[in-house]
Design an enzyme around this catalytic site. Structure first.
Site, short mmCIF file in Angstrom:
data_model
loop_
_atom_site.label_atom_id
_atom_site.label_comp_id
_atom_site.label_asym_id
_atom_site.label_seq_id
_atom_site.Cartn_x
_atom_site.Cartn_y
_atom_site.Cartn_z
N ASP A 49 0.84 -1.21 0.00
CA ASP A 49 0.00 0.00 0.00
C ASP A 49 0.87 1.26 0.00
O ASP A 49 0.37 2.38 -0.10
CB ASP A 49 -1.02 -0.01 1.15
N SER A 50 2.21 1.06 0.05
CA SER A 50 3.14 2.18 -0.15
C SER A 50 2.93 2.80 -1.52
O SER A 50 3.41 3.90 -1.79
CB SER A 50 4.59 1.70 -0.01
N ASP A 88 -0.94 -6.27 -0.55
CA ASP A 88 -1.26 -5.68 0.75
C ASP A 88 -2.75 -5.49 0.94
O ASP A 88 -3.44 -5.08 0.00
CB ASP A 88 -0.62 -4.28 0.81
N LYS A 117 -0.84 -9.58 2.51
CA LYS A 117 -0.13 -9.10 3.70
C LYS A 117 -1.07 -8.20 4.50
O LYS A 117 -1.82 -7.43 3.91
CB LYS A 117 1.13 -8.32 3.30
N GLU A 119 -1.24 -5.72 8.21
CA GLU A 119 -0.61 -5.17 9.40
C GLU A 119 -1.42 -5.62 10.61
O GLU A 119 -2.64 -5.42 10.63
CB GLU A 119 -0.59 -3.63 9.32
N GLU A 186 9.00 -4.44 10.35
CA GLU A 186 9.44 -3.10 9.94
C GLU A 186 9.91 -2.25 11.11
O GLU A 186 9.28 -2.24 12.18
CB GLU A 186 8.29 -2.38 9.21
#
Ligand code: KIV
Length: 268
Positions: A49-50, A88, A117, A119, A186
């Site tokens: 999502d960067s 993501d 992925k 978080e 991270e």
């Protein structure tokens, strides 16, 4: 194309088996062109999502949507056939385990990504179990979580206190028990990252977490110097991409203005 001729991509099992044998490599990509260049060179490609920052120019990752993640993952899957593709789950798409499952199912149905992925903290364990039970491969993202940047008031390096290190170790072990095939770690102090890596059998892919992890990931535009505004401490620039591209653009403009492009050979 017959099954026999199909190009086989690396599997999540093969990624897991690399722990302790060889370092795992991962880069982000958001389009087919980059994905094609990275394909087969790195073990995994992350449609992170960067992209909301590196592709869209946003201030943080929070406004990325499931639709945009799916669109870019489709593009990356068009370009890459050998590396394992991870998509993501964006901010807001995993607020309950049922929503996480719905979001991940859309990714599996609408793209060829092999894993998602998300978080997570301890509250996300239920979602990981739900995805894994439904046949979805999961990479869990822990440590510094960019989707929490607004609530935490910035990007805060983790693993600075014994309490935080123990909590990250417990979380990594819970994630392993839940069936995730790997963890992205991270922004964790190198010594803490080493302890976390040693505490689980699944691979830990680090970013800004030192060398004693099982692999590394970088955002492609950071790694190749296309993002010029700011270079985080943990980034190594392997290319001065923006500078090289600017030189090319200037040469093109010069050639057009001076009438040197196109030549006779470049004309019909
Ligand atoms: O979204 C992303 O690109 C990430 C980075 C930390 C690699 O999660």
């Amino acid at each position: 194309m017959s099954m026999q001729n199909a190009i086989k991509s690396i599997t999540t099992t093969q990624i897991s088996q690399k722990k302790g044998v060889e370092k795992i490599t991962m880069l982000t990509a958001y389009d087919a062109l980059m994905a094609k260049i990275f394909d087969g060179e790195v073990d995994m490609i992350l449609v992170g999502d960067s992209l909301q920052m590196s592709f869209f120019g946003g201030q943080d990752t929070l406004s990325s949507t499931l639709d945009s993640m799916i669109y870019h993952t489709q593009a990356v899957c068009n370009g890459a056939k050998k590396s394992l593709i991870v998509c993501d789950l964006p901010f807001g798409s995993t607020t309950t385990s049922h929503l996480a499952l719905q979001s991940a199912i859309r990714i599996y149905k609408e793209t060829k990504a092999q894993a998602v992925k998300l978080e997570v903290g301890f509250e996300g364990i239920k979602s990981i179990k739900m995805l894994v039970e439904n046949g979805i491969a999961v990479m869990a993202h822990i440590g510094l979580k960019p989707q929490f940047v607004r609530s935490e008031g910035g990007y805060k390096v983790q693993g600075k206190t014994q309490e935080n290190i123990e909590s990250l170790i417990n979380l990594a072990q819970d994630i392993e028990r839940s069936g995730a095939f790997s963890i992205l770690l991270e922004g964790v102090r190198a010594e803490a990252a080493k302890q976390i890596t040693q505490s689980v059998k699944i691979p830990i892919i680090g970013i800004g977490s030192g060398v004693d992890v099982d692999g590394q990931v970088l955002v492609w535009s950071d790694a190749f110097g296309f993002f010029e505004e700011f270079k985080p401490k943990f980034v190594r620039q392997y290319l001065k991409g923006a500078e090289l591209l600017r030189q090319g653009v200037r040469k093109y403009v010069e050639d057009v203005k001076s009438g040197h492009f196109p030549s006779e050979q470049e004309s019909y």
